[in-house]
Design a protein around this motif. Sequence first.
Motif, PDB file in Angstrom:
ATOM      1  N   GLU A 185      47.976 -16.893  94.021  1.00 32.16           N
ATOM      2  CA  GLU A 185      48.886 -17.696  93.202  1.00 32.16           C
ATOM      3  C   GLU A 185      49.572 -18.743  94.070  1.00 32.16           C
ATOM      4  O   GLU A 185      49.802 -18.518  95.251  1.00 32.16           O
ATOM      5  CB  GLU A 185      49.982 -16.798  92.603  1.00 32.16           C
ATOM      6  CG  GLU A 185      49.514 -15.944  91.458  1.00 32.16           C
ATOM      7  CD  GLU A 185      50.604 -14.970  91.028  1.00 32.16           C
ATOM      8  OE1 GLU A 185      51.807 -15.280  91.234  1.00 32.16           O
ATOM      9  OE2 GLU A 185      50.236 -13.909  90.498  1.00 32.16           O
ATOM     10  N   SER A 186      49.906 -19.842  93.433  1.00 34.47           N
ATOM     11  CA  SER A 186      50.638 -20.889  94.137  1.00 34.47           C
ATOM     12  C   SER A 186      51.963 -20.318  94.643  1.00 34.47           C
ATOM     13  O   SER A 186      52.657 -19.589  93.934  1.00 34.47           O
ATOM     14  CB  SER A 186      50.882 -22.042  93.154  1.00 34.47           C
ATOM     15  OG  SER A 186      51.767 -22.948  93.743  1.00 34.47           O
ATOM     16  N   GLY A 187      52.291 -20.614  95.897  1.00 37.33           N
ATOM     17  CA  GLY A 187      53.513 -20.072  96.500  1.00 37.33           C
ATOM     18  C   GLY A 187      53.277 -18.754  97.199  1.00 37.33           C
ATOM     19  O   GLY A 187      54.070 -18.313  98.014  1.00 37.33           O
ATOM     20  N   ASP A 241      50.417 -18.199  98.853  1.00 39.96           N
ATOM     21  CA  ASP A 241      49.176 -18.580  99.532  1.00 39.96           C
ATOM     22  C   ASP A 241      49.428 -19.073 100.957  1.00 39.96           C
ATOM     23  O   ASP A 241      48.804 -20.007 101.426  1.00 39.96           O
ATOM     24  CB  ASP A 241      48.439 -19.654  98.728  1.00 39.96           C
ATOM     25  CG  ASP A 241      49.338 -20.844  98.411  1.00 39.96           C
ATOM     26  OD1 ASP A 241      50.520 -20.845  98.852  1.00 39.96           O
ATOM     27  OD2 ASP A 241      48.867 -21.784  97.749  1.00 39.96           O
ATOM     28  N   THR A 242      50.415 -18.407 101.610  1.00 48.17           N
ATOM     29  CA  THR A 242      50.754 -18.841 102.971  1.00 48.17           C
ATOM     30  C   THR A 242      49.858 -18.203 104.024  1.00 48.17           C
ATOM     31  O   THR A 242      49.913 -18.563 105.197  1.00 48.17           O
ATOM     32  CB  THR A 242      52.229 -18.526 103.292  1.00 48.17           C
ATOM     33  OG1 THR A 242      52.448 -17.146 102.990  1.00 48.17           O
ATOM     34  CG2 THR A 242      53.152 -19.381 102.467  1.00 48.17           C
TER      35      THR A 242
END
Lengths: 491, 104
Positions: free
Chosen positions: B52-54, B56-57
């Motif tokens: 999910e976006s956010g 994805d680190t």
Amino acid sequence: MTLAVLLDTAADLVSERPVLGRRPGLPVSGLRQRAIAAAAWLRQRDAAGLAFLGLNGPAVPIGVFGTAYAAIPFAPLNYRLADDRLAAVLDRLDGATVVADDDQCDRLRAIGANPVPTAQWLDILASAEPGVPQGQPADEDIAVLLFTSGTTAEPKAVPLRHRHLTSYVLNTVDLGGAGEDEATLVSVPPYHVAAIGSAITNVLSGRRLVHLPRFDPADWLDTVRREGITSAMVVPTMLARLVSHLDGEPAASPLRALAYGGARMPPTVLERALRVFPDVAFTNAYGLTETSSTIAVLTPEDHRAALAAPDPTVRARLSSVGRAVPGIELRVRDADQDGYGELLVRGEQVSGEYVGTGSVLDAQGWFGTRDEARIDDEGYLFVRGRADDTVIRGGENIAPAEVEDVLTAHPLVSDAGVVGLPDQEWGEKLAAAVVCPNGTVEPAELREWVRARLRSARTPDVIVAVAELPYNATGKLLRRELRQRLIEGGS
Amino acid sequence: MTDGTLRTGTRLRSQVCDTEIIVVRAEGVDRLHCGGRPMVALDADRAGGSPESGLDTGTQLGKRYGRTGDGRVEVLVTRAGAGTLSVGDDVLPVLAAKPLPSSD
């Protein structure tokens, strides 16, 4: 967590990084293959453990990780043990396969063992087909079985489980975190916990491990230069010999870091060492077999701060063993007026267990070290010596180390050992053996030297000049032996 | 892993990236997430897709991630991936490596 999982991970991280032996060195992936082959070989022999009797070398890291994949203990034995003691130790390792250096094989056969020569074993592993691990140990499994040095009592077998050793690793090193050019030189014998610590932490950090099993100052300096050694660990007797070999001349070398430990460092040796290795970062490491190696370190920054400090409290820290490593708690029990009492330690790396006796941890998990220590306001630990070594003269407790430090500060005294001898009047009297290689000193002069710096009750009743003091291979003064010599000498 | 409590030694993988971990310690934690989706056993089927976006680190090989206090958990990344590790919404930071000067 287990050593096998950590090696698998390190092999994924820095697969081709050399970690074992002289240049070019075996990479992590190669070491892992040797360990997997060792496990298969051990399993085929149905070994209950792997006992190793020989000098420190590649067999030690391969033995540690190989037994991990086989889920059996690695037991490095002291090659200085007499035959009867060695036989007794082997009896306790029933079912273990024995790998031994050539010069140990005959005596092992004479006491009924069936050793495989180290060189032959390493050849078998090197020529094995690549494989994958056929098993994995459990966290509770014993990874390494070590025998305590037994300078004050009979040797005891200490099991270090995977959870203890991996807790030490995860709390103190970064997997694959060493620089690509880093190499370390190890000279401690394989049955010492520092040898196990170095075999594990250097390999997992991705730092090349080079062994110099027979310490000699000239060889050591030569190896440092030729192998591009960047860090090393020495015991105090080794550092004293290096300093004396260099004779005050600063040593040019690629060495960046030097750790010392294993026994108490005489302050005069450390001061001289700091002068001949001016650009080297010094670390004092303190630990016990029962604590899976290091539990406190005096860092290079601590050394620098202490050396530069006008404040005597900070300056005194040069003689401390530093502060607890992450995951370790320290506490002093029953402190005397000077703040010294028994050092207690707690943490996940602490085994505090003996084969046959079981755990000796108290209900809250504390392990009593039998070391006399104090902790200053900022957590710096000062270790005065073994509680068992304390001399009780006329009701006064005297730590031999304090008197030894004053004696060795005399310009003509290079080494000193202090013990208690039986005495009708005082219960014990204080006896000192001194080594004076550069001239003689009258006992009366030395007594006056001590009296001027310590209380008169701490002045030795007897001072004897000797050619050398008895040490074990890791630099621990053999006080029982010294005491016996002094009694037999009629002093 | 669909239910029960995480145990030391449990190996899990992400459903939405390459991340694989082994549990170093866990106290009363039922489930870990990576990239916003529950992590599963190594041999379990994966939903697929991407983090999910956010979340994805990414994860780094050989690093420990975790949190202290209640619901203490610590994992070691044995294979790196694109997702972020979390317990529910609580993102797990890298546990500061505390490398000591080499003392062995």
